[in-house]
Write a protein that holds these residues in place. Structure first.
Motif, mmCIF file in Angstrom:
data_model
loop_
_atom_site.group_PDB
_atom_site.id
_atom_site.type_symbol
_atom_site.label_atom_id
_atom_site.label_comp_id
_atom_site.label_asym_id
_atom_site.label_seq_id
_atom_site.Cartn_x
_atom_site.Cartn_y
_atom_site.Cartn_z
ATOM 1 N N ALA A 1 0.843 -1.205 0.000
ATOM 2 C CA ALA A 1 0.000 0.000 0.000
ATOM 3 C C ALA A 1 0.874 1.250 0.000
ATOM 4 O O ALA A 1 0.680 2.175 -0.792
ATOM 5 C CB ALA A 1 -0.924 -0.010 1.215
ATOM 6 N N ASN A 2 1.851 1.260 0.877
ATOM 7 C CA ASN A 2 2.742 2.426 0.996
ATOM 8 C C ASN A 2 3.535 2.666 -0.279
ATOM 9 O O ASN A 2 3.741 3.799 -0.698
ATOM 10 C CB ASN A 2 3.692 2.249 2.191
ATOM 11 C CG ASN A 2 2.978 2.326 3.523
ATOM 12 O OD1 ASN A 2 3.514 1.952 4.535
ATOM 13 N ND2 ASN A 2 1.742 2.788 3.528
ATOM 14 N N LYS A 3 3.941 1.567 -0.908
ATOM 15 C CA LYS A 3 4.688 1.660 -2.165
ATOM 16 C C LYS A 3 3.879 2.413 -3.222
ATOM 17 O O LYS A 3 4.431 3.168 -4.026
ATOM 18 C CB LYS A 3 4.991 0.236 -2.637
ATOM 19 C CG LYS A 3 5.845 0.138 -3.871
ATOM 20 C CD LYS A 3 6.256 -1.324 -4.100
ATOM 21 C CE LYS A 3 5.983 -1.721 -5.553
ATOM 22 N NZ LYS A 3 6.115 -3.178 -5.729
ATOM 23 N N TYR A 4 2.562 2.224 -3.203
ATOM 24 C CA TYR A 4 1.699 2.909 -4.168
ATOM 25 C C TYR A 4 1.059 4.175 -3.578
ATOM 26 O O TYR A 4 0.096 4.701 -4.125
ATOM 27 C CB TYR A 4 0.624 1.946 -4.683
ATOM 28 C CG TYR A 4 1.231 0.833 -5.512
ATOM 29 C CD1 TYR A 4 1.718 1.085 -6.793
ATOM 30 C CD2 TYR A 4 1.365 -0.442 -4.979
ATOM 31 C CE1 TYR A 4 2.310 0.071 -7.539
ATOM 32 C CE2 TYR A 4 1.960 -1.462 -5.718
ATOM 33 C CZ TYR A 4 2.425 -1.200 -6.998
ATOM 34 O OH TYR A 4 3.020 -2.191 -7.730
ATOM 35 N N GLY A 5 1.571 4.618 -2.453
ATOM 36 C CA GLY A 5 1.082 5.869 -1.879
ATOM 37 C C GLY A 5 -0.321 5.785 -1.313
ATOM 38 O O GLY A 5 -1.023 6.788 -1.206
ATOM 39 N N VAL A 6 -0.736 4.595 -0.956
ATOM 40 C CA VAL A 6 -2.070 4.440 -0.366
ATOM 41 C C VAL A 6 -1.927 4.271 1.145
ATOM 42 O O VAL A 6 -1.181 3.406 1.610
ATOM 43 C CB VAL A 6 -2.806 3.217 -0.961
ATOM 44 C CG1 VAL A 6 -4.161 3.021 -0.287
ATOM 45 C CG2 VAL A 6 -2.973 3.377 -2.474
ATOM 46 N N ALA A 7 -2.633 5.107 1.895
ATOM 47 C CA ALA A 7 -2.615 4.986 3.353
ATOM 48 C C ALA A 7 -3.634 3.933 3.766
ATOM 49 O O ALA A 7 -4.663 3.752 3.122
ATOM 50 C CB ALA A 7 -2.946 6.318 3.998
ATOM 51 N N VAL A 8 -3.315 3.256 4.844
ATOM 52 C CA VAL A 8 -4.166 2.157 5.319
ATOM 53 C C VAL A 8 -4.668 2.466 6.724
ATOM 54 O O VAL A 8 -3.904 2.906 7.574
ATOM 55 C CB VAL A 8 -3.362 0.836 5.347
ATOM 56 C CG1 VAL A 8 -4.172 -0.280 5.992
ATOM 57 C CG2 VAL A 8 -2.938 0.444 3.941
ATOM 58 N N GLY A 9 -5.951 2.232 6.935
ATOM 59 C CA GLY A 9 -6.513 2.408 8.275
ATOM 60 C C GLY A 9 -7.185 1.132 8.756
ATOM 61 O O GLY A 9 -7.558 0.267 7.957
ATOM 62 N N ASN A 10 -7.317 1.013 10.069
ATOM 63 C CA ASN A 10 -8.100 -0.090 10.646
ATOM 64 C C ASN A 10 -9.068 0.498 11.667
ATOM 65 O O ASN A 10 -9.163 1.730 11.786
ATOM 66 C CB ASN A 10 -7.174 -1.166 11.247
ATOM 67 C CG ASN A 10 -6.394 -0.680 12.438
ATOM 68 O OD1 ASN A 10 -6.213 0.520 12.628
ATOM 69 N ND2 ASN A 10 -5.923 -1.598 13.248
ATOM 70 N N THR A 11 -9.804 -0.328 12.383
ATOM 71 C CA THR A 11 -10.867 0.208 13.254
ATOM 72 C C THR A 11 -10.759 -0.299 14.694
ATOM 73 O O THR A 11 -11.645 -0.984 15.185
ATOM 74 C CB THR A 11 -12.257 -0.159 12.699
ATOM 75 O OG1 THR A 11 -12.384 -1.602 12.703
ATOM 76 C CG2 THR A 11 -12.461 0.350 11.297
ATOM 77 N N PRO A 12 -9.669 0.042 15.371
ATOM 78 C CA PRO A 12 -9.516 -0.420 16.750
ATOM 79 C C PRO A 12 -10.430 0.339 17.713
ATOM 80 O O PRO A 12 -11.035 1.335 17.329
ATOM 81 C CB PRO A 12 -8.053 -0.102 17.054
ATOM 82 C CG PRO A 12 -7.761 1.093 16.217
ATOM 83 C CD PRO A 12 -8.556 0.903 14.956
ATOM 84 N N GLY A 13 -10.468 -0.156 18.942
ATOM 85 C CA GLY A 13 -11.173 0.603 19.992
ATOM 86 C C GLY A 13 -12.633 0.248 20.106
ATOM 87 O O GLY A 13 -13.068 -0.274 21.132
ATOM 88 N N VAL A 14 -13.386 0.475 19.033
ATOM 89 C CA VAL A 14 -14.841 0.257 19.127
ATOM 90 C C VAL A 14 -15.230 -1.215 19.276
ATOM 91 O O VAL A 14 -16.367 -1.510 19.608
ATOM 92 C CB VAL A 14 -15.598 0.841 17.914
ATOM 93 C CG1 VAL A 14 -15.607 2.349 17.964
ATOM 94 C CG2 VAL A 14 -15.047 0.336 16.598
ATOM 95 N N LEU A 15 -14.310 -2.118 18.996
ATOM 96 C CA LEU A 15 -14.701 -3.521 19.125
ATOM 97 C C LEU A 15 -14.091 -4.220 20.325
ATOM 98 O O LEU A 15 -14.299 -5.403 20.541
ATOM 99 C CB LEU A 15 -14.404 -4.290 17.832
ATOM 100 C CG LEU A 15 -13.039 -4.139 17.185
ATOM 101 C CD1 LEU A 15 -11.916 -4.522 18.080
ATOM 102 C CD2 LEU A 15 -13.004 -4.906 15.890
ATOM 103 N N THR A 16 -13.349 -3.469 21.147
ATOM 104 C CA THR A 16 -12.633 -4.086 22.258
ATOM 105 C C THR A 16 -13.553 -4.871 23.193
ATOM 106 O O THR A 16 -13.376 -6.073 23.408
ATOM 107 C CB THR A 16 -11.878 -2.996 23.052
ATOM 108 O OG1 THR A 16 -11.005 -2.319 22.145
ATOM 109 C CG2 THR A 16 -11.073 -3.590 24.182
ATOM 110 N N GLU A 17 -14.565 -4.180 23.736
ATOM 111 C CA GLU A 17 -15.432 -4.825 24.734
ATOM 112 C C GLU A 17 -16.305 -5.898 24.092
ATOM 113 O O GLU A 17 -16.518 -6.969 24.665
ATOM 114 C CB GLU A 17 -16.317 -3.788 25.431
ATOM 115 C CG GLU A 17 -15.530 -2.659 26.112
ATOM 116 C CD GLU A 17 -14.764 -3.126 27.340
ATOM 117 O OE1 GLU A 17 -15.210 -4.084 27.997
ATOM 118 O OE2 GLU A 17 -13.709 -2.524 27.649
#
Ligand code: GLV
Ligand code: GLV
Length: 355
Positions: free
Chosen positions: A92-108
């Motif tokens: 992703a980084n090689k092609y200049g694409v930033a990556v996100g994930n969704t932590p926190g809201v699924l912990t509990e």
């Protein structure tokens, strides 16, 4: 809309859509009926112009897709998941694409499912339910579905991050279990919690709970009566639980996995469950999803559910919202995205949006 954002699946709630459409984005949601999209399916979705994609953990986000996303003018991808083992971040980084994930809201939510599997395995809930429905109950008996008492036993947590720590707190506080955990990082807040709770119990004339940070994973395997796995899946945790590690565990132990399937060598687990009928397991994830290894489905000492650990309404809507914010943040250049070489942990647990 000035920007084209694609979601590879319909996602719960409408907030995520509203957030994007309010900020110049046209949202396209793939309504393809088949459950798992192939790389070819996703290439077609990306098309000639696409600014960002929200994708799913079942999709293989590698070189091919990130190259295509770049060609389409895209700069942002978010997994609707906390785990991102399906994403090749360096590609992703090689092609200049930033990556996100969704932590926190699924912990509990995820920790609660791990707790539910723990109890289901300990008290043989699924087996007993099947027995009732089959009309086999013909009267109370002293030995009918005798299981394990958790109180006073030791819960072992492998991977004490957000989810592992939340699970540990639930089991320690809810069932007065002692804790042993293994993690590269010290879980300071968790340790403080168990210490304080132990003092509280002692002050009330009860047996105090204790905690121990294990020096090696083997100590957890050897000492715990109930073990729950909460590591990320990477090269170092692939088949972390295998024939050898299973052999170290107590013969009547319970093993729970709501992390990623390949953390367990599932074929070895099936053999172990067959050889040790008092050993029980609660599984939310599998090595070759959506399949189970041969033999697992027939075993009474296994409780199996289809990767539903984060499946509460609040959490799934929160995950969709965070995924949308991740993509929007990159497209609009919110400062959080200043380092494109980073997987962005967009929001910490405490600041998770109330939905
Ligand atoms: C679900 O499995 C996730 O990683 O969010
Ligand atoms: C996920 O939220 C984790 O770090 O456990």
């Amino acid at each position: 809309g000035k920007y084209r954002v694609v979601s590879t699946k319909p996602m719960p709630g409408t907030r995520w859509i509203n957030l994007l459409t309010a900020q110049d984005c046209r949202v396209e949601i793939c309504t393809e009926k088949k459950t798992i999209l192939s790389v070819e399916d996703i290439l077609a979705l990306i098309g000639d112009k696409c600014d960002g994609v929200i994708g799913q953990l079942t999709e293989d986000w590698g070189e091919v897709l990130f190259a295509a996303l770049k060609r389409a003018g895209g700069t942002a991808f978010s997994n609707m998941a906390v785990g991102y083992n399906n994403v090749d971040v360096s590609a992703a980084n090689k092609y200049g694409v930033a990556v996100g994930n969704t932590p926190g809201v699924l912990t509990e939510t995820t920790a609660e499912l791990a707790a539910a599997l723990s109890l289901a395995a300990a008290r043989r809930i699924v087996e007993a339910d099947q027995f009732m429905r089959a009309g086999l109950y013909d009267g109370w008996l002293p030995h009918l579905f005798v299981g394990n008492l958790l109180k006073g036993q030791t819960v072992g947590v492998i991977g004490a991050g957000r989810i592992g720590s939340a699970y540990a707190r639930m089991m320690v506080e809810g069932f007065k279990m002692n804790l042993i955990y293994y993690d590269l990082y010290q879980a300071t807040r968790l340790e403080k919690f168990v210490t304080a709770y132990g003092q509280f119990l002692k002050a009330n004339g009860e047996q105090p709970v204790t905690w121990k940070r294990a020096a090696t994973m083997v100590d957890v395997l050897r000492e715990a009566d109930l073990i729950s796995l909460h590591p990320v899946l990477d090269k170092t945790t692939y088949h972390l639980i295998n024939k050898d590690s299973l052999a170290i565990m107590k013969k009547e132990a319970i093993l729970v996995n709501a992390s990623r399937g390949p953390v367990i060598d599932e074929a070895a687990l099936v053999e172990h469950l067959k050889a040790n009928p008092m050993f029980r397991v609660g599984l939310d994830v599998f090595e070759d999803e959506p399949y189970m290894k041969p033999g697992l489905a027939e075993l009474k000492n296994a409780v199996v559910v289809p990767h539903i650990a984060s499946a509460s309404k609040w959490t799934r809507e929160g995950m969709a919202t965070l995924a949308a914010l991740n993509v929007l943040g990159k497209i609009k250049g919110f400062p959080i995205w200043s380092d494109p070489n980073q997987v962005v942990v967009f929001l910490e647990e405490k600041s998770a949006p109330p939905l």
